[in-house]
Design a protein around this motif. Structure first.
Motif, PDB file in Angstrom:
ATOM      1  N   GLY A   5      37.901  21.891   6.181  1.00 30.37           N
ATOM      2  CA  GLY A   5      36.644  22.215   5.585  1.00 30.37           C
ATOM      3  C   GLY A   5      35.406  22.173   6.263  1.00 30.37           C
ATOM      4  O   GLY A   5      34.425  22.368   5.703  1.00 30.37           O
ATOM      5  N   GLN A   6      35.482  21.686   7.449  1.00 34.69           N
ATOM      6  CA  GLN A   6      34.226  21.310   8.409  1.00 34.69           C
ATOM      7  C   GLN A   6      34.276  21.822   9.601  1.00 34.69           C
ATOM      8  O   GLN A   6      34.117  21.021  10.525  1.00 34.69           O
ATOM      9  CB  GLN A   6      33.973  19.740   8.156  1.00 34.69           C
ATOM     10  N   ILE A   7      34.870  22.957  10.011  1.00 34.41           N
ATOM     11  CA  ILE A   7      34.809  23.868  11.276  1.00 34.41           C
ATOM     12  C   ILE A   7      33.421  24.274  11.560  1.00 34.41           C
ATOM     13  O   ILE A   7      32.872  25.159  10.944  1.00 34.41           O
ATOM     14  CB  ILE A   7      35.682  24.946  11.108  1.00 34.41           C
ATOM     15  N   PRO A   8      32.985  23.688  12.783  1.00 34.71           N
ATOM     16  CA  PRO A   8      31.544  24.350  13.297  1.00 34.71           C
ATOM     17  C   PRO A   8      31.605  25.588  13.654  1.00 34.71           C
ATOM     18  O   PRO A   8      32.749  25.957  13.960  1.00 34.71           O
ATOM     19  CB  PRO A   8      31.233  23.332  14.380  1.00 34.71           C
ATOM     20  N   GLY A   9      30.424  26.348  13.684  1.00 37.32           N
ATOM     21  CA  GLY A   9      30.396  27.589  13.906  1.00 37.32           C
ATOM     22  C   GLY A   9      31.068  28.618  13.229  1.00 37.32           C
ATOM     23  O   GLY A   9      31.166  29.852  13.469  1.00 37.32           O
ATOM     24  N   ARG A  10      31.414  28.034  11.957  1.00 37.82           N
ATOM     25  CA  ARG A  10      31.910  29.412  10.897  1.00 37.82           C
ATOM     26  C   ARG A  10      31.473  29.065   9.486  1.00 37.82           C
ATOM     27  O   ARG A  10      30.899  27.748   9.471  1.00 37.82           O
ATOM     28  CB  ARG A  10      33.490  29.038  10.846  1.00 37.82           C
ATOM     29  N   TYR A  11      31.456  29.615   8.582  1.00 37.46           N
ATOM     30  CA  TYR A  11      31.248  29.374   7.010  1.00 37.46           C
ATOM     31  C   TYR A  11      32.469  28.843   6.546  1.00 37.46           C
ATOM     32  O   TYR A  11      33.691  29.496   6.693  1.00 37.46           O
ATOM     33  CB  TYR A  11      30.795  30.556   6.345  1.00 37.46           C
ATOM     34  N   ASN A  12      32.597  27.845   6.027  1.00 38.95           N
ATOM     35  CA  ASN A  12      33.479  27.032   5.340  1.00 38.95           C
ATOM     36  C   ASN A  12      33.516  27.160   3.957  1.00 38.95           C
ATOM     37  O   ASN A  12      32.455  26.889   3.394  1.00 38.95           O
ATOM     38  CB  ASN A  12      33.646  25.448   5.784  1.00 38.95           C
ATOM     39  N   LEU A  13      34.211  27.541   3.364  1.00 38.15           N
ATOM     40  CA  LEU A  13      34.149  27.876   1.868  1.00 38.15           C
ATOM     41  C   LEU A  13      35.335  27.043   1.298  1.00 38.15           C
ATOM     42  O   LEU A  13      36.487  27.401   1.649  1.00 38.15           O
ATOM     43  CB  LEU A  13      34.330  29.257   1.422  1.00 38.15           C
ATOM     44  N   ASP A  42      22.279  20.682  10.843  1.00 37.41           N
ATOM     45  CA  ASP A  42      23.674  20.843  11.733  1.00 37.41           C
ATOM     46  C   ASP A  42      24.845  20.574  10.960  1.00 37.41           C
ATOM     47  O   ASP A  42      25.866  21.298  11.207  1.00 37.41           O
ATOM     48  CB  ASP A  42      23.698  19.591  12.697  1.00 37.41           C
ATOM     49  N   GLU A  43      24.648  20.160   9.502  1.00 33.15           N
ATOM     50  CA  GLU A  43      25.840  19.920   8.777  1.00 33.15           C
ATOM     51  C   GLU A  43      25.071  20.043   7.306  1.00 33.15           C
ATOM     52  O   GLU A  43      24.409  19.230   7.030  1.00 33.15           O
ATOM     53  CB  GLU A  43      26.538  18.726   8.829  1.00 33.15           C
ATOM     54  N   THR A  79      27.728  23.145  11.285  1.00 30.17           N
ATOM     55  CA  THR A  79      28.768  23.514  10.267  1.00 30.17           C
ATOM     56  C   THR A  79      28.144  23.591   8.800  1.00 30.17           C
ATOM     57  O   THR A  79      27.559  22.698   8.107  1.00 30.17           O
ATOM     58  CB  THR A  79      29.521  22.039  10.290  1.00 30.17           C
ATOM     59  N   VAL A  80      28.500  24.814   8.380  1.00 34.34           N
ATOM     60  CA  VAL A  80      28.060  25.161   6.974  1.00 34.34           C
ATOM     61  C   VAL A  80      29.186  25.368   6.118  1.00 34.34           C
ATOM     62  O   VAL A  80      30.166  26.126   6.230  1.00 34.34           O
ATOM     63  CB  VAL A  80      27.275  26.456   7.116  1.00 34.34           C
ATOM     64  N   GLN A  81      28.967  24.502   4.996  1.00 39.28           N
ATOM     65  CA  GLN A  81      30.004  24.642   3.971  1.00 39.28           C
ATOM     66  C   GLN A  81      29.409  25.420   2.440  1.00 39.28           C
ATOM     67  O   GLN A  81      28.273  24.919   2.288  1.00 39.28           O
ATOM     68  CB  GLN A  81      30.611  23.126   3.519  1.00 39.28           C
ATOM     69  N   PHE A  82      30.113  26.200   2.013  1.00 38.94           N
ATOM     70  CA  PHE A  82      29.940  26.699   0.532  1.00 38.94           C
ATOM     71  C   PHE A  82      30.926  26.045  -0.384  1.00 38.94           C
ATOM     72  O   PHE A  82      31.959  26.072  -0.145  1.00 38.94           O
ATOM     73  CB  PHE A  82      29.790  28.115   0.627  1.00 38.94           C
ATOM     74  N   VAL A  83      30.208  25.093  -1.014  1.00 35.53           N
ATOM     75  CA  VAL A  83      31.131  24.291  -2.009  1.00 35.53           C
ATOM     76  C   VAL A  83      31.103  25.055  -3.302  1.00 35.53           C
ATOM     77  O   VAL A  83      30.027  25.034  -3.909  1.00 35.53           O
ATOM     78  CB  VAL A  83      30.646  22.828  -2.242  1.00 35.53           C
ATOM     79  N   VAL A  84      32.271  25.313  -3.802  1.00 39.24           N
ATOM     80  CA  VAL A  84      32.024  26.303  -4.843  1.00 39.24           C
ATOM     81  C   VAL A  84      33.057  25.552  -5.914  1.00 39.24           C
ATOM     82  O   VAL A  84      34.200  24.793  -5.622  1.00 39.24           O
ATOM     83  CB  VAL A  84      32.881  27.732  -4.846  1.00 39.24           C
ATOM     84  N   ASN A 121      42.698  26.531  -0.674  1.00 34.19           N
ATOM     85  CA  ASN A 121      41.502  26.030  -1.041  1.00 34.19           C
ATOM     86  C   ASN A 121      40.466  25.764  -0.285  1.00 34.19           C
ATOM     87  O   ASN A 121      39.466  25.144  -0.382  1.00 34.19           O
ATOM     88  CB  ASN A 121      41.331  24.673  -1.934  1.00 34.19           C
ATOM     89  N   TRP A 122      40.560  26.748   1.027  1.00 34.00           N
ATOM     90  CA  TRP A 122      39.628  26.455   2.125  1.00 34.00           C
ATOM     91  C   TRP A 122      39.709  27.824   2.616  1.00 34.00           C
ATOM     92  O   TRP A 122      40.748  28.491   3.118  1.00 34.00           O
ATOM     93  CB  TRP A 122      39.904  25.575   2.946  1.00 34.00           C
ATOM     94  N   LEU A 123      38.407  28.603   2.950  1.00 36.53           N
ATOM     95  CA  LEU A 123      38.399  29.851   3.469  1.00 36.53           C
ATOM     96  C   LEU A 123      37.353  29.582   4.746  1.00 36.53           C
ATOM     97  O   LEU A 123      36.402  28.779   4.540  1.00 36.53           O
ATOM     98  CB  LEU A 123      37.764  30.929   2.530  1.00 36.53           C
ATOM     99  N   LEU A 124      37.718  30.333   5.783  1.00 32.53           N
ATOM    100  CA  LEU A 124      36.715  30.473   7.034  1.00 32.53           C
ATOM    101  C   LEU A 124      36.197  31.942   6.944  1.00 32.53           C
ATOM    102  O   LEU A 124      37.015  32.810   6.699  1.00 32.53           O
ATOM    103  CB  LEU A 124      37.359  30.251   8.075  1.00 32.53           C
ATOM    104  N   ALA A 125      34.852  32.154   7.343  1.00 29.45           N
ATOM    105  CA  ALA A 125      34.292  33.434   7.639  1.00 29.45           C
ATOM    106  C   ALA A 125      33.352  33.373   8.900  1.00 29.45           C
ATOM    107  O   ALA A 125      32.818  32.267   9.138  1.00 29.45           O
ATOM    108  CB  ALA A 125      33.340  33.914   6.463  1.00 29.45           C
ATOM    109  N   PRO A 126      33.494  34.089   9.766  1.00 30.45           N
ATOM    110  CA  PRO A 126      32.420  33.995  11.019  1.00 30.45           C
ATOM    111  C   PRO A 126      30.994  34.095  10.536  1.00 30.45           C
ATOM    112  O   PRO A 126      30.652  35.049   9.603  1.00 30.45           O
ATOM    113  CB  PRO A 126      32.897  35.121  12.067  1.00 30.45           C
ATOM    114  N   PHE A 127      30.070  33.568  11.658  1.00 28.97           N
ATOM    115  CA  PHE A 127      28.699  33.757  11.119  1.00 28.97           C
ATOM    116  C   PHE A 127      28.477  35.185  11.561  1.00 28.97           C
ATOM    117  O   PHE A 127      27.674  35.974  10.634  1.00 28.97           O
ATOM    118  CB  PHE A 127      27.785  33.036  11.925  1.00 28.97           C
TER     119      PHE A 127
END
Length: 127
Positions: A5-13, A42-43, A79-84, A121-127
């Motif tokens: 859930g903390q991959i840099p350079g991607r949106y982590n949902l 940065d985080e 590292t951007v997380q969207f916590v839902v 319970n974790w999705l990734l999306a590119p910037f």
């Protein structure tokens, strides 16, 4: 090394309480302003995505600004997380956010390149 859930350079949902969220948490409105100001930490964990979908204009504005800032974010690689709250629901080739009885198309904000990780319970999306 980045944790789940903390991959840099991607949106982590991520689903709230399923993965470790960052201490620095901001609402969607503040994240949108930070995108406009080119001042994304940065985080950071972004909260309130379901509320942005209910607003409609906020989700649209967020999607447009994320698209405009994609190149800068790729270069900066935060590292951007969207916590839902709720859950992810597969809808054809993309995913929806289930919020109570409502489904919100994540593709509207993150585009069609959502990728499921681990147990769903974790999705990734590119910037």
């Amino acid at each position: 090394m980045a944790g789940p859930g903390q991959i840099p350079g991607r949106y982590n949902l991520i689903i709230a309480d399923e993965y470790e969220a960052f201490d620095h948490q901001i609402p969607v409105e503040e994240f949108l302003q930070r995108l406009k100001d080119d001042n994304v930490p940065d985080e950071v964990s972004v909260v309130g995505l379901a509320d942005a979908f209910r607003d409609g204009d906020l989700a649209l504005n967020l999607a447009q600004e994320m698209d405009r800032q994609a190149n800068d974010l790729e270069y900066q690689s935060p590292t951007v997380q969207f916590v839902v709250d709720g859950s992810f629901h597969r809808s054809g080739k993309t995913y929806d956010l289930r919020d109570g009885e409502e489904l919100h198309s994540l593709q509207e904000v993150f585009g069609p390149q959502l990728e499921r990780k681990e147990d769903g319970n974790w999705l990734l999306a590119p910037f």
